[in-house]
Design an enzyme around this catalytic site. Structure first.
Site, PDB file in Angstrom:
ATOM      1  N   SER A  92     -30.298   7.484 -19.480  1.00  0.00           N
ATOM      2  CA  SER A  92     -31.106   6.610 -20.305  1.00  0.00           C
ATOM      3  C   SER A  92     -31.243   5.264 -21.142  1.00  0.00           C
ATOM      4  CB  SER A  92     -30.752   7.785 -21.813  1.00  0.00           C
ATOM      5  OG  SER A  92     -30.195   9.097 -21.120  1.00  0.00           O
ATOM      6  N   HIS A 149     -31.057  11.182 -30.805  1.00  0.00           N
ATOM      7  CA  HIS A 149     -31.793  10.794 -28.913  1.00  0.00           C
ATOM      8  C   HIS A 149     -32.912   9.689 -29.902  1.00  0.00           C
ATOM      9  CE1 HIS A 149     -32.256  10.940 -25.530  1.00  0.00           C
ATOM     10  NE2 HIS A 149     -33.955  10.682 -25.093  1.00  0.00           N
TER      11      HIS A 149
END
Ligand code: HPA
Length: 279
Positions: free
Chosen positions: A31, A248
């Site tokens: 990520s 996130h």
């Protein structure tokens, strides 16, 4: 049903048909860390959707393609994004790309991920070399009949995270003036972040970091005799360490912030890994 070995072989052939490079090092970029693949020269990009049997990513921040190219003089196959158990895939499915790497002739993998920091000596943005992991995902990619063409029924995990590569990474970090911690990664299923009580439990059992990937990939890489180097980016301190909620967005922002340091470290480590490949 065609067996996984045959499917991995077909997928490997498809990828290799798109490039004349024959990389020995595979990268999995987690990520917010996928940008490294865009810096490769002589690059061929293969969208996961074009690779037979390859699982597609649904997570935000995972582009979903394999880029085969050169980082300076080192050829690599880089996965820009990975799939996770929390997306609903099985442990076999999420590790299929590592099987494909193996069938492509890859001998060493460098795995990267975003992780929550449990060890209080870390801060947001810290880079941490994995020394070991604790698999708390409740599954294992080697479940079911063993295919001896891949590797043994009961692979040893004592030296899963190669000591020589960790040593090389520490040396390169020192040379670059980059602080590189070392720690134990706890792999959880997700997708909810952990509760503060879970983080306290993980701390007590010896975890320094927590994340939702990597462990299954390491198991499969070791099953196939590939050497492993893994680096986490602490994108946030884990739940309850600081008195603030996790998001996130924060994970992606931190990835973006450490990007250049992370890419410099990776670039410096690659020739060291290339010079010390397992047979
Ligand atoms: N927990 C689990 N996975 C993660 C985290 C976290 O805090 N941050 C990034 N991935």
């Amino acid at each position: 049903m065609i067996d996984q070995f045959t499917r991995a072989e077909s997928a490997a052939q498809l990828v290799l048909s798109r490039t004349s490079l024959r990389p020995k090092i595979g990268l999995v970029l987690g990520s917010g860390l996928g940008g490294f693949a865009d810096t490769l020269s002589d690059a061929a990009g293969v969208p996961y959707a074009e690779i037979p049997s390859f699982p597609h990513s649904t997570a935000i921040g995972h582009a979903g393609r394999m880029v085969i190219g050169n980082a300076d003089s080192v050829s690599v196959a880089a996965m820009q994004g990975r799939v996770h158990l929390y997306e609903g895939y099985s442990a076999q499915e999420i590790t299929f790309p590592i099987r494909v790497f193996g069938r492509m002739g890859i001998r060493a993998v460098i795995l990267t991920n975003a992780a929550g920091g449990i060890n209080r000596s870390y801060a947001q943005g810290a880079l941490v070399l994995l020394r070991d992991h604790i698999n708390l995902q409740g599954t294992n990619p080697l479940l079911g009949a063993n295919d001896d063409r891949f590797g043994p029924r009961f692979p040893d995990m004592t030296h899963a995270y190669a000591r020589n590569y960790r040593e090389a990474a520490r040396e390169e970090a020192r040379r670059l003036g980059v602080t590189l911690h070392e720690g134990v990664y706890a792999a959880l299923l997700g997708p909810s972040y952990e509760t503060p009580a879970e983080i306290e439990y993980l701390r007590r059992i010896g975890a320094d970091l927590v994340g939702m990937s990597t462990a299954a990939e390491v198991i499969v890489a070791r099953h196939m005799g590939m050497s492993v180097l893994a680096i986490s980016c602490v994108t946030n301190m884990a739940a309850g360490i600081l008195d603030q909620p996790l998001s996130h967005a924060e994970v992606m922002e931190t990835g973006e912030r450490v990007k250049s340091t992370f890419e410099a470290l990776l670039r410096a480590v690659l020739p060291r890994v290339a010079a010390d490949l397992p047979k």
